[in-house]
Design a protein around this motif. Structure first.
Motif, short mmCIF file in Angstrom:
data_model
loop_
_atom_site.label_atom_id
_atom_site.label_comp_id
_atom_site.label_asym_id
_atom_site.label_seq_id
_atom_site.Cartn_x
_atom_site.Cartn_y
_atom_site.Cartn_z
N GLU A 26 0.83 -1.22 0.00
CA GLU A 26 0.00 0.00 0.00
C GLU A 26 0.86 1.26 0.00
O GLU A 26 0.56 2.24 -0.67
CB GLU A 26 -0.92 -0.01 1.23
N GLU A 27 1.96 1.21 0.74
CA GLU A 27 2.81 2.41 0.87
C GLU A 27 3.60 2.69 -0.40
O GLU A 27 3.91 3.83 -0.71
CB GLU A 27 3.79 2.23 2.04
N VAL A 30 3.69 -1.13 -5.03
CA VAL A 30 4.24 -2.33 -5.67
C VAL A 30 3.33 -3.52 -5.35
O VAL A 30 2.90 -3.70 -4.21
CB VAL A 30 5.68 -2.63 -5.17
N ARG A 31 3.02 -4.29 -6.38
CA ARG A 31 2.17 -5.47 -6.18
C ARG A 31 2.95 -6.55 -5.43
O ARG A 31 3.98 -7.02 -5.91
CB ARG A 31 1.69 -5.99 -7.54
N ILE A 32 2.47 -6.91 -4.25
CA ILE A 32 3.13 -7.95 -3.43
C ILE A 32 2.07 -8.97 -3.03
O ILE A 32 1.00 -8.59 -2.52
CB ILE A 32 3.77 -7.37 -2.15
N ALA A 33 2.35 -10.25 -3.22
CA ALA A 33 1.45 -11.32 -2.80
C ALA A 33 2.20 -12.29 -1.90
O ALA A 33 3.42 -12.42 -1.99
CB ALA A 33 0.87 -12.05 -4.00
N GLY A 48 -5.99 -8.81 4.12
CA GLY A 48 -6.18 -7.93 2.97
C GLY A 48 -5.05 -8.01 1.97
O GLY A 48 -5.12 -7.39 0.90
N VAL A 49 -4.00 -8.78 2.28
CA VAL A 49 -2.90 -8.91 1.32
C VAL A 49 -3.34 -9.81 0.16
O VAL A 49 -4.23 -10.65 0.33
CB VAL A 49 -1.64 -9.51 2.00
#
Ligand SMILES: O=C(CO)COP(=O)(O)O
Length: 216
Positions: A26-27, A30-33, A48-49
């Protein structure tokens, strides 16, 4: 760049890693899964990730004791799944059927491969992405994008020769922003990593360092 964190079976706190990944994503934009153990999918998704499974079985609803049903993974909150891995090798036919299962459940897919030749074969099955991970570098902290850059460029070429719509990620030893930057320069559109985050004393700081070169 897509950052996919595979927690494997490491003894980390999956919810703490998920919260860190959610916040850093969010900060920074960058798309992180995060791909936890199947039993932790709901807890991770509840943060929510973006949540991925480490595997789905090549089965439909039915008499398949011990399987990981794609629909169940999606019900638990996953939106994507890894298929195949150097540490849990599958037959080509099972990867193919696993992709069918993932498609049925509307899951995004990344097929892992050990080398560029396997990347070509995996790309022919039509996943969303393939990830090249030389087994000898996995878990070493020596990044594939620096130790063996040809593997990444050859993988990008191999996938493009088969199906230009299949993204190529790289993994093995990736842990810093420099590693991610090098992967991007070689043509990868994402990184798949595990120990650099799952075994870090401070997973949040590890993620912040990792995405720094591509942060907004
Ligand atoms: O196997 C991997 C991800 O699936 C890579 O593991 P490491 O990041 O620990 O090298």
């Amino acid at each position: 760049m897509f950052v996919l964190v595979n927690l494997k079976a490491y003894p980390c706190d999956p919810v703490a890693v998920a919260e860190a990944a959610r916040d850093v994503s969010e900060e920074t934009g960058v798309r992180i899964a995060v791909a936890p153990q199947a039993a932790h999918l709901s807890a991770v998704a509840d943060t929510g990730v973006e949540t991925w499974a480490q595997h789905v079985s090549a089965v439909e609803h039915g008499s398949h004791t011990g399987s990981t049903l794609a629909e169940a993974v999606a019900d638990a909150g996953a939106t994507g799944t890894l298929l195949n891995h150097s540490e849990a090798r599958r037959k080509l036919a099972d990867i193919d059927a696993g992709l069918d299962a993932a498609e049925r459940a509307d899951l995004e897919t990344v097929v892992c491969a050990n080398n560029p030749e396997q990347v070509g074969a995996a790309a022919a099955l039509g996943p969303d992405a393939v990830a090249v991970e030389p087994p000898e570098l996995i878990g070493t902290g020596t990044p594939v994008s620096k130790a063996d850059p040809d593997v990444v460029t050859d993988a990008v070429e191999a996938a493009a020769a088969v199906d230009g719509s299949v993204d190529v990620f790289c993994g093995a030893g990736i842990s810093t922003g420099d590693d991610l930057d090098a992967a991007r320069d070689l043509g990868a559109s994402g990184v798949l990593l595990a120990s650099g985050v799952a075994k870090a004393d401070d997973p949040r700081a590890a993620l912040e360092d990792l995405v720094e070169p591509v942060a907004e």
